[in-house]
Scaffold this motif. Structure first.
Motif, short mmCIF file in Angstrom:
data_model
loop_
_atom_site.label_atom_id
_atom_site.label_comp_id
_atom_site.label_asym_id
_atom_site.label_seq_id
_atom_site.Cartn_x
_atom_site.Cartn_y
_atom_site.Cartn_z
N ALA A 142 0.84 -1.21 0.00
CA ALA A 142 0.00 0.00 0.00
C ALA A 142 0.87 1.25 0.00
N LYS A 143 1.96 1.19 0.74
CA LYS A 143 2.88 2.35 0.81
C LYS A 143 3.49 2.61 -0.57
N GLU A 146 0.96 4.04 -2.96
CA GLU A 146 0.68 5.46 -2.64
C GLU A 146 1.82 6.35 -3.15
N GLU A 147 3.05 5.87 -2.98
CA GLU A 147 4.21 6.70 -3.34
C GLU A 147 4.53 6.65 -4.83
N ALA A 149 2.04 6.64 -7.49
CA ALA A 149 0.73 6.76 -8.14
C ALA A 149 0.86 6.89 -9.66
N LYS A 186 -3.10 -5.11 -4.32
CA LYS A 186 -3.56 -3.81 -3.83
C LYS A 186 -4.16 -2.98 -4.96
N ASP A 190 -8.02 -1.82 -5.18
CA ASP A 190 -8.37 -0.39 -5.34
C ASP A 190 -9.29 -0.19 -6.55
#
Ligand SMILES: C[SH](C)CC(=O)O
Length: 267
Positions: A142-143, A146-147, A149, A186, A190
Protein backbone atom coordinates in the motif's frame (compact mmCIF):
# COMPACT_ATOMS: atom_id res chain seq x y z
CA UNK A 1 47.38 -30.74 8.93
CA UNK A 2 46.39 -29.79 5.41
CA UNK A 3 44.24 -26.68 4.80
CA UNK A 4 40.51 -27.39 5.22
CA UNK A 5 38.74 -27.56 1.86
CA UNK A 6 35.77 -25.26 1.17
CA UNK A 7 33.57 -28.33 1.51
CA UNK A 8 34.94 -29.08 4.97
CA UNK A 9 34.11 -25.56 6.13
CA UNK A 10 30.43 -25.84 5.14
CA UNK A 11 30.01 -29.56 5.76
CA UNK A 12 29.60 -30.01 1.95
CA UNK A 13 26.18 -28.37 2.19
CA UNK A 14 24.53 -25.72 0.02
CA UNK A 15 21.49 -24.14 1.69
CA UNK A 16 18.64 -24.24 -0.81
CA UNK A 17 14.98 -23.23 -0.85
CA UNK A 18 11.66 -24.94 -1.70
CA UNK A 19 12.16 -28.07 -3.83
CA UNK A 20 9.74 -26.88 -6.56
CA UNK A 21 11.81 -23.80 -7.36
CA UNK A 22 13.58 -23.85 -10.72
CA UNK A 23 16.59 -22.54 -8.81
CA UNK A 24 16.83 -25.92 -7.10
CA UNK A 25 16.72 -27.73 -10.46
CA UNK A 26 19.48 -25.45 -11.74
CA UNK A 27 21.51 -26.13 -8.58
CA UNK A 28 21.34 -29.89 -9.05
CA UNK A 29 22.34 -29.31 -12.67
CA UNK A 30 25.36 -27.37 -11.35
CA UNK A 31 26.23 -30.22 -8.95
CA UNK A 32 26.39 -32.49 -12.02
CA UNK A 33 28.17 -30.05 -14.34
CA UNK A 34 30.91 -29.31 -11.81
CA UNK A 35 31.17 -32.90 -10.51
CA UNK A 36 30.23 -31.95 -6.95
CA UNK A 37 28.90 -35.41 -6.16
CA UNK A 38 29.93 -35.28 -2.48
CA UNK A 39 27.85 -32.12 -1.88
CA UNK A 40 24.22 -31.94 -0.81
CA UNK A 41 21.69 -29.19 -1.46
CA UNK A 42 19.56 -28.71 1.65
CA UNK A 43 15.85 -28.28 0.76
CA UNK A 44 13.75 -25.88 2.83
CA UNK A 45 12.22 -22.54 2.08
CA UNK A 46 13.21 -19.04 1.10
CA UNK A 47 12.63 -17.88 4.71
CA UNK A 48 14.74 -20.70 6.17
CA UNK A 49 17.54 -19.99 3.69
CA UNK A 50 17.79 -16.32 4.67
CA UNK A 51 17.60 -17.19 8.39
CA UNK A 52 20.51 -19.64 8.00
CA UNK A 53 22.42 -17.04 5.97
CA UNK A 54 21.91 -14.39 8.68
CA UNK A 55 23.11 -16.74 11.43
CA UNK A 56 26.35 -17.56 9.59
CA UNK A 57 26.87 -14.01 8.33
CA UNK A 58 26.54 -12.46 11.78
CA UNK A 59 29.32 -14.81 12.96
CA UNK A 60 31.32 -14.38 9.73
CA UNK A 61 31.15 -18.12 9.19
CA UNK A 62 31.40 -19.75 5.75
CA UNK A 63 28.07 -20.43 4.03
CA UNK A 64 26.86 -21.10 0.47
CA UNK A 65 23.20 -20.49 -0.43
CA UNK A 66 21.07 -20.67 -3.56
CA UNK A 67 20.25 -17.06 -4.41
CA UNK A 68 18.50 -14.89 -6.93
CA UNK A 69 18.15 -11.28 -8.05
CA UNK A 70 16.10 -9.31 -7.23
CA UNK A 71 16.48 -10.05 -3.53
CA UNK A 72 16.81 -7.75 -0.53
CA UNK A 73 19.67 -9.85 0.88
CA UNK A 74 22.10 -8.18 -1.53
CA UNK A 75 21.22 -4.81 -0.01
CA UNK A 76 21.43 -6.09 3.57
CA UNK A 77 24.56 -8.24 3.35
CA UNK A 78 27.82 -7.99 1.39
CA UNK A 79 27.34 -11.00 -0.89
CA UNK A 80 28.64 -12.21 -4.25
CA UNK A 81 27.52 -14.75 -6.85
CA UNK A 82 29.99 -17.53 -7.53
CA UNK A 83 31.04 -17.40 -11.18
CA UNK A 84 29.31 -20.08 -13.23
CA UNK A 85 31.60 -20.69 -16.24
CA UNK A 86 29.55 -23.73 -17.34
CA UNK A 87 26.34 -21.62 -17.29
CA UNK A 88 24.45 -24.19 -15.20
CA UNK A 89 22.29 -21.30 -13.97
CA UNK A 90 21.60 -20.01 -17.47
CA UNK A 91 21.62 -16.35 -18.41
CA UNK A 92 19.69 -13.34 -17.14
CA UNK A 93 15.95 -13.89 -17.44
CA UNK A 94 12.63 -12.14 -16.92
CA UNK A 95 9.55 -12.60 -14.76
CA UNK A 96 6.35 -13.14 -16.76
CA UNK A 97 2.69 -12.57 -15.98
CA UNK A 98 0.74 -15.80 -16.49
CA UNK A 99 -3.07 -15.83 -16.65
CA UNK A 100 -5.70 -18.55 -17.13
CA UNK A 101 -7.32 -19.02 -20.50
CA UNK A 102 -10.58 -17.07 -20.65
CA UNK A 103 -9.53 -14.38 -18.20
CA UNK A 104 -9.81 -11.70 -20.89
CA UNK A 105 -13.52 -12.51 -21.40
CA UNK A 106 -14.34 -13.11 -17.74
CA UNK A 107 -12.44 -10.29 -16.01
CA UNK A 108 -11.47 -7.83 -18.78
CA UNK A 109 -10.45 -5.02 -16.44
CA UNK A 110 -8.15 -7.27 -14.38
CA UNK A 111 -6.74 -8.73 -17.59
CA UNK A 112 -5.88 -5.22 -18.78
CA UNK A 113 -4.14 -4.29 -15.51
CA UNK A 114 -2.20 -7.58 -15.46
CA UNK A 115 -1.19 -7.00 -19.07
CA UNK A 116 0.00 -3.49 -18.22
CA UNK A 117 1.78 -4.45 -14.98
CA UNK A 118 5.53 -3.83 -15.36
CA UNK A 119 8.16 -2.54 -12.97
CA UNK A 120 11.86 -2.91 -12.23
CA UNK A 121 14.22 -4.42 -9.66
CA UNK A 122 14.58 -1.09 -7.79
CA UNK A 123 10.82 -0.77 -7.30
CA UNK A 124 10.49 -4.40 -6.22
CA UNK A 125 13.54 -3.97 -3.97
CA UNK A 126 11.88 -1.09 -2.07
CA UNK A 127 8.84 -3.20 -1.24
CA UNK A 128 11.02 -6.20 -0.29
CA UNK A 129 13.18 -4.05 1.99
CA UNK A 130 10.13 -2.64 3.81
CA UNK A 131 8.87 -6.19 4.35
CA UNK A 132 12.20 -7.50 5.63
CA UNK A 133 12.42 -4.44 7.90
CA UNK A 134 9.19 -5.57 9.56
CA UNK A 135 6.29 -4.15 7.55
CA UNK A 136 3.59 -6.66 6.69
CA UNK A 137 3.40 -7.25 2.94
CA UNK A 138 0.00 -5.57 2.50
CA UNK A 139 1.20 -2.38 4.23
CA UNK A 140 4.48 -2.35 2.30
CA UNK A 141 2.50 -2.75 -0.94
CA UNK A 142 0.00 0.00 0.00
CA UNK A 143 2.88 2.35 0.81
CA UNK A 144 4.57 1.69 -2.54
CA UNK A 145 1.28 2.14 -4.44
CA UNK A 146 0.68 5.46 -2.64
CA UNK A 147 4.21 6.70 -3.34
CA UNK A 148 4.15 5.60 -7.01
CA UNK A 149 0.73 6.76 -8.14
CA UNK A 150 2.08 7.78 -11.56
CA UNK A 151 3.40 4.28 -12.27
CA UNK A 152 0.18 2.68 -11.03
CA UNK A 153 -1.75 5.06 -13.31
CA UNK A 154 0.13 3.61 -16.30
CA UNK A 155 -1.23 0.19 -15.32
CA UNK A 156 -4.83 1.28 -14.69
CA UNK A 157 -5.23 4.09 -17.23
CA UNK A 158 -8.54 3.77 -19.07
CA UNK A 159 -9.57 0.69 -17.07
CA UNK A 160 -13.09 0.83 -15.58
CA UNK A 161 -13.65 0.13 -11.89
CA UNK A 162 -15.51 -3.05 -10.96
CA UNK A 163 -17.98 -3.86 -8.17
CA UNK A 164 -16.53 -6.66 -6.05
CA UNK A 165 -15.75 -9.27 -8.76
CA UNK A 166 -13.64 -12.03 -7.20
CA UNK A 167 -10.08 -12.65 -8.41
CA UNK A 168 -7.58 -15.20 -7.09
CA UNK A 169 -3.84 -14.74 -7.63
CA UNK A 170 -1.36 -17.49 -6.75
CA UNK A 171 2.22 -16.93 -5.61
CA UNK A 172 5.14 -18.75 -3.99
CA UNK A 173 6.63 -17.33 -0.77
CA UNK A 174 9.74 -16.05 -2.52
CA UNK A 175 10.60 -12.59 -1.25
CA UNK A 176 10.36 -11.17 -4.77
CA UNK A 177 6.89 -12.60 -5.42
CA UNK A 178 5.53 -11.72 -1.96
CA UNK A 179 6.34 -8.11 -2.90
CA UNK A 180 5.01 -8.11 -6.46
CA UNK A 181 1.84 -10.07 -5.73
CA UNK A 182 0.86 -7.80 -2.85
CA UNK A 183 1.38 -4.71 -5.01
CA UNK A 184 -0.78 -6.11 -7.83
CA UNK A 185 -3.35 -7.32 -5.30
CA UNK A 186 -3.56 -3.81 -3.83
CA UNK A 187 -3.99 -2.20 -7.26
CA UNK A 188 -6.75 -4.67 -8.17
CA UNK A 189 -8.54 -4.19 -4.87
CA UNK A 190 -8.37 -0.39 -5.34
CA UNK A 191 -10.09 -1.03 -8.68
CA UNK A 192 -12.95 -2.74 -6.82
CA UNK A 193 -11.96 -6.44 -6.98
CA UNK A 194 -12.41 -8.84 -4.10
CA UNK A 195 -8.82 -10.12 -4.20
CA UNK A 196 -7.57 -13.41 -2.76
CA UNK A 197 -3.79 -14.00 -2.74
CA UNK A 198 -3.12 -17.71 -2.48
CA UNK A 199 0.35 -18.88 -1.28
CA UNK A 200 1.34 -22.18 -2.90
CA UNK A 201 4.40 -24.15 -3.97
CA UNK A 202 5.63 -23.47 -7.52
CA UNK A 203 4.08 -26.60 -9.08
CA UNK A 204 0.58 -26.09 -7.66
CA UNK A 205 0.76 -22.39 -8.62
CA UNK A 206 1.25 -23.28 -12.30
CA UNK A 207 -1.28 -26.10 -12.04
CA UNK A 208 -3.83 -23.70 -10.55
CA UNK A 209 -3.66 -21.29 -13.49
CA UNK A 210 -3.78 -24.20 -15.95
CA UNK A 211 -6.88 -25.77 -14.36
CA UNK A 212 -8.54 -22.39 -13.82
CA UNK A 213 -8.66 -22.55 -10.02
CA UNK A 214 -6.34 -19.52 -10.06
CA UNK A 215 -6.93 -16.51 -12.30
CA UNK A 216 -3.26 -15.55 -12.57
CA UNK A 217 0.23 -15.54 -11.15
CA UNK A 218 2.98 -12.99 -11.76
CA UNK A 219 5.79 -15.42 -10.90
CA UNK A 220 6.70 -16.93 -14.27
CA UNK A 221 10.51 -17.12 -14.23
CA UNK A 222 11.18 -17.72 -17.91
CA UNK A 223 12.43 -18.87 -20.36
CA UNK A 224 14.56 -21.40 -18.40
CA UNK A 225 13.81 -21.40 -14.68
CA UNK A 226 10.15 -22.44 -15.07
CA UNK A 227 10.48 -24.08 -18.49
CA UNK A 228 9.32 -27.44 -17.11
CA UNK A 229 6.08 -25.92 -15.83
CA UNK A 230 5.52 -23.84 -18.98
CA UNK A 231 6.07 -26.93 -21.18
CA UNK A 232 3.84 -29.13 -19.03
CA UNK A 233 0.96 -26.67 -19.32
CA UNK A 234 1.59 -25.35 -22.83
CA UNK A 235 -1.72 -24.10 -24.29
CA UNK A 236 -3.35 -24.09 -20.87
CA UNK A 237 -2.36 -20.54 -19.91
CA UNK A 238 -1.76 -17.20 -21.52
CA UNK A 239 1.69 -15.58 -21.10
CA UNK A 240 1.22 -11.80 -20.98
CA UNK A 241 4.99 -11.21 -21.18
CA UNK A 242 7.50 -9.59 -18.86
CA UNK A 243 6.53 -7.77 -15.70
CA UNK A 244 10.20 -7.39 -14.72
CA UNK A 245 13.47 -7.78 -16.65
CA UNK A 246 16.97 -8.73 -15.53
CA UNK A 247 16.69 -11.56 -13.03
CA UNK A 248 19.62 -13.82 -12.10
CA UNK A 249 20.02 -17.16 -10.32
CA UNK A 250 23.11 -18.71 -8.80
CA UNK A 251 25.15 -19.77 -5.80
CA UNK A 252 25.77 -16.90 -3.42
CA UNK A 253 28.37 -16.49 -0.66
CA UNK A 254 29.35 -13.67 1.73
CA UNK A 255 32.16 -11.55 0.29
CA UNK A 256 34.37 -12.53 3.23
CA UNK A 257 34.74 -16.01 1.70
CA UNK A 258 37.80 -16.28 -0.55
CA UNK A 259 36.13 -18.34 -3.27
CA UNK A 260 34.87 -16.76 -6.50
CA UNK A 261 33.69 -19.57 -8.75
CA UNK A 262 31.69 -22.76 -8.49
CA UNK A 263 34.91 -24.40 -9.75
CA UNK A 264 36.48 -23.44 -6.38
CA UNK A 265 34.13 -25.86 -4.58
CA UNK A 266 36.12 -28.74 -6.03
CA UNK A 267 39.13 -27.87 -3.90
C1 LIG B 1 13.56 -18.76 -6.49
S1 LIG B 1 13.34 -17.79 -7.90
C2 LIG B 1 12.30 -16.49 -7.18
C3 LIG B 1 12.18 -18.75 -8.86
C4 LIG B 1 12.52 -20.20 -9.01
O1 LIG B 1 13.70 -20.54 -8.80
O2 LIG B 1 11.64 -20.98 -9.38
Amino acid sequence: GERATVGDTVDYKIIGIDPGAGLMKATSQAMEDYNLSDWTVVEGSSAAMVATLKKAYDKKEPIIVTGWTPHWMFAKYDLKYLEDPKKSFGEDENIHTIVRNGLKEDLPEAYQVLDNFHWDTDAMGKVMMDITDGANPEDAAAKWVEENADTVKEWTNGVDKVKGDKIKIGYVAWDSEIASTNVVGKVLSDLGYDVTLSQLEAGPMWTGVADGSLDAHIAGWLPITHEDYAKKYEGKFEDLGNNLEGTKLGLVVPSYMDINSIEDLKK
